[in-house]
Design an enzyme around this catalytic site. Structure first.
Site, short mmCIF file in Angstrom:
data_model
loop_
_atom_site.label_atom_id
_atom_site.label_comp_id
_atom_site.label_asym_id
_atom_site.label_seq_id
_atom_site.Cartn_x
_atom_site.Cartn_y
_atom_site.Cartn_z
N HIS A 110 -21.75 -14.83 -9.32
CA HIS A 110 -20.98 -13.87 -8.54
C HIS A 110 -20.50 -12.74 -9.46
CE1 HIS A 110 -18.46 -12.42 -5.29
NE2 HIS A 110 -17.51 -12.20 -6.20
N SER A 137 -19.09 -14.43 -12.87
CA SER A 137 -18.72 -15.85 -12.84
C SER A 137 -19.89 -16.67 -12.32
CB SER A 137 -17.55 -16.09 -11.88
OG SER A 137 -16.44 -15.29 -12.19
N ASP A 146 -17.05 -18.53 -2.55
CA ASP A 146 -16.84 -18.03 -3.92
C ASP A 146 -15.63 -18.69 -4.58
OD1 ASP A 146 -19.04 -16.30 -3.73
OD2 ASP A 146 -17.82 -14.68 -2.90
C1 GRF Z 1 -26.21 -10.10 -8.35
O1 GRF Z 1 -25.23 -9.17 -8.72
C2 GRF Z 1 -25.56 -11.41 -8.03
O2 GRF Z 1 -24.44 -11.70 -8.79
C3 GRF Z 1 -25.14 -11.19 -6.60
O3 GRF Z 1 -26.20 -10.45 -6.02
C4 GRF Z 1 -26.88 -9.72 -7.04
C5 GRF Z 1 -28.31 -10.14 -6.97
O4 GRF Z 1 -29.13 -9.42 -7.80
N1 GRF Z 1 -24.85 -12.45 -5.95
P1 GRF Z 1 -30.64 -9.87 -8.00
O5 GRF Z 1 -31.25 -10.13 -6.65
O6 GRF Z 1 -30.64 -11.10 -8.87
O7 GRF Z 1 -31.29 -8.69 -8.68
#
Ligand code: GRF
Length: 198
Positions: A110, A137, A146
């Site tokens: 997250h 996190s 979360d």
């Molecule tokens: C990341 O910032 C992750 O933390 C959040 O969504 C985004 C996903 O990015 N849950 P990706 O698909 O891995 O490029």
């Protein structure tokens, strides 16, 4: 010999975290057994295919209810029988039944220093609140969105001239470093679920 630690990665979009996990897996103890997307158009699917990883698309719109969707997802994962379910940009909130079924076996990344800024648009909210520190996190997934036990966190400084895009980029870069490390620690048993109140 170290027993193989199999993971299933759930994605919805770009899959840059998935790519980081794939790249690191070649010199790690964990193996990505499959990638499942709730979105047929997710770019991450082709990242998996290119690396010879099995992919599955299970879209909510193919089902009459969220429960039916989750039952199908659960059945697929149960067949694969991974050690861990790894959410990497998986944008669908999972219901209590699914989470109970895989109790303590789901982790998520997250983009904030939880418990601050759960939910969406974390970078926008951090900038709006004029925070000096932001971050990432990794936590166990519980029914509390979360809100599950935190496994690892890393801080990212907020710069005075940061935009949502620049801040998001630096947080994402950090995600790509920390997620494979946590996976490797879990695979090696250096991090154990019994250490957490999940
Ligand atoms: C990341 O910032 C992750 O933390 C959040 O969504 C985004 C996903 O990015 N849950 P990706 O698909 O891995 O490029």
């Amino acid at each position: 010999m170290q027993e193989q630690f199999n993971i299933v990665v759930l994605i919805s979009g770009k899959g840059t975290n998935l790519q980081a996990l794939i790249d690191a897996s070649h010199k790690s103890t964990y193996k990505i057994s499959a990638v499942i997307s709730n979105n047929a158009k997710a770019i991450g699917l082709s990242r998996a295919t290119t690396s010879g990883i099995d992919t599955y698309v299970i879209e909510p719109k193919s089902f009459n209810s969220q429960l039916e969707f989750e039952n199908s997802l659960a059945a697929r994962i149960a067949e694969i029988n991974p050690n861990l379910i790894v959410l990497a940009g998986f944008m669908k909130v999972l219901g209590p039944q699914f989470i109970k079924l895989f109790h303590g076996k789901i982790i998520n990344i997250h983009p904030s220093l939880l418990p601050e800024y759960p939910g969406l648009n974390t970078h926008q909210r951090v900038l709006k609140d004029k925070k000096k520190i932001h971050g990432v996190s990794i936590h166990f997934v519980t029914e509390d969105l979360d809100g599950g036990p935190i496994i690892a966190q890393e801080q990212v400084d907020v710069l005075s001239d940061d935009t949502v895009e620049s801040l998001a980029r630096r947080v994402l870069e950090r995600e790509h470093i920390i997620y494979p490390k946590v996976l490797e620690s879990l695979a090696l048993g250096k991090i154990q679920i019994s250490d957490y109140e999940v």
